[in-house]
Design an enzyme around this catalytic site. Structure first.
Site, PDB file in Angstrom:
ATOM      1  N   HIS A  43       0.471  43.771 122.870  1.00 43.46           N
ATOM      2  CA  HIS A  43       1.361  44.451 121.918  1.00 43.46           C
ATOM      3  C   HIS A  43       1.852  43.390 120.935  1.00 43.46           C
ATOM      4  O   HIS A  43       2.922  42.814 121.108  1.00 43.46           O
ATOM      5  CB  HIS A  43       2.531  45.103 122.650  1.00 43.46           C
ATOM      6  CG  HIS A  43       3.359  45.996 121.787  1.00 43.46           C
ATOM      7  ND1 HIS A  43       3.970  47.128 122.255  1.00 43.46           N
ATOM      8  CD2 HIS A  43       3.689  45.930 120.460  1.00 43.46           C
ATOM      9  CE1 HIS A  43       4.650  47.715 121.281  1.00 43.46           C
ATOM     10  NE2 HIS A  43       4.476  47.000 120.182  1.00 43.46           N
ATOM     11  N   GLU A  75      -1.587  47.774 121.437  1.00 43.73           N
ATOM     12  CA  GLU A  75      -0.448  48.662 121.233  1.00 43.73           C
ATOM     13  C   GLU A  75       0.374  48.202 120.040  1.00 43.73           C
ATOM     14  O   GLU A  75       0.467  47.006 119.764  1.00 43.73           O
ATOM     15  CB  GLU A  75       0.477  48.638 122.455  1.00 43.73           C
ATOM     16  CG  GLU A  75      -0.158  49.035 123.756  1.00 43.73           C
ATOM     17  CD  GLU A  75       0.828  48.985 124.906  1.00 43.73           C
ATOM     18  OE1 GLU A  75       0.572  49.658 125.917  1.00 43.73           O
ATOM     19  OE2 GLU A  75       1.853  48.273 124.798  1.00 43.73           O
ATOM     20  N   HIS A 197       5.166  50.937 131.801  1.00 45.64           N
ATOM     21  CA  HIS A 197       6.493  50.370 131.626  1.00 45.64           C
ATOM     22  C   HIS A 197       7.201  50.305 132.983  1.00 45.64           C
ATOM     23  O   HIS A 197       7.411  51.312 133.642  1.00 45.64           O
ATOM     24  CB  HIS A 197       7.360  51.154 130.629  1.00 45.64           C
ATOM     25  CG  HIS A 197       8.304  50.255 129.874  1.00 45.64           C
ATOM     26  ND1 HIS A 197       7.951  49.621 128.705  1.00 45.64           N
ATOM     27  CD2 HIS A 197       9.556  49.859 130.142  1.00 45.64           C
ATOM     28  CE1 HIS A 197       8.959  48.890 128.260  1.00 45.64           C
ATOM     29  NE2 HIS A 197       9.947  49.005 129.126  1.00 45.64           N
TER      30      HIS A 197
END
Length: 251
Positions: A43, A75, A197
């Site tokens: 990310h 991401e 997550h």
């Protein structure tokens, strides 16, 4: 079967604390893939506080050279910088996330009604370039029809509240119910389901058992914490066992 993608942001964050070449993001990515992870997730945020654009390019080169059957999942928020990077590295999966530039970590899914026009446009363009598209989503059954209307292939369910309920069994069960319901709604609308997550070995096993059709989990923070104790190979194997928990639970 649920597959594991290892999020490399923690490795990059640790390296950036001293701005040395170690730990090597590429070497740790190689170890994760050699241990059986199906892919690597990054990310790259605009401030490059952890994964840098150069890391994304280096991990693409690693996969192409040594693990051509594995995947790179990139991401991020779909600004011009991000979209240019994912096209450059030919990301196998692009996960669009509604993060502000200064946000510490991803903590909510898209508003699929308010953002529908933009998401339809970006999803269509990225799919035309050959990328598989996943959209970060809250575990809410009522938004999955709108998510599907964007044309995305998958949603990634935000599991932060589930992970945060680690000391409260009843709260964990409530969050599992929400995740299972959202996954079914997504499946009913033709989308596959990822999740990520604050996932750990125990709560990943419980999640996979409750949502056996879960396609992919993306795990970074807890995985790298565990690697301090078990090493990367041992840790990846522990998570792969958790991803197979449905087979054990169903006999």
């Amino acid at each position: 079967m649920t597959v594991l993608s290892v999020n490399m942001n923690v490795a990059a964050l640790l390296r950036n604390r001293r701005n040395h070449p170690w730990p090597s993001v590429v070497d740790l990515g190689r170890a994760a893939l050699a241990a059986g992870a199906v892919g690597l997730t990054v990310h790259p945020r605009p401030d490059e506080r952890h994964t840098r654009a150069s890391d994304v390019r280096d991990l693409r080169a690693l996969i192409d050279a040594e693990f051509p059957n594995r995947e790179l999942n990139v991401e991020g928020y779909p600004d011009a910088r991000f979209l240019s990077l994912v096209r450059e590295v030919r990301a196998d999966q692009v996960t669009l996330v509604p993060d502000a530039a200064d946000q510490a970590t991803s903590d909510h899914g898209w508003d699929f009604h308010a953002d529908r026009a933009r998401l339809e446009r970006e999803v269509s363009a990225l799919k035309a370039d050959g990328h598989r598209i996943s959209l970060f989503a809250d575990p809410d059954t009522t938004v999955m029809a709108a998510a599907a209307d964007t044309g995305a292939d998958r949603v990634e369910l935000y599991t932060g509240p589930y992970g945060g309920a680690h000391s409260d069994v009843e709260a964990q069960e409530r969050e599992l119910d929400r995740l299972a319901g959202a996954a079914k709604a997504a499946d009913d609308h033709g989308m596959r389901v990822n999740a990520g997550h604050d996932l750990t070995v125990p709560n990943t096993a419980a999640l996979v058992a409750r949502v056996p059709a879960l396609a992919e989990v993306s795990i970074g923070h807890a995985l790298f914490c565990d690697a301090l104790t078990y090493g990367m190979e041992g840790t990846v194997q522990r998570y792969l066992t958790a991803c197979r928990s449905v087979a054990r639970d169903m006999g």
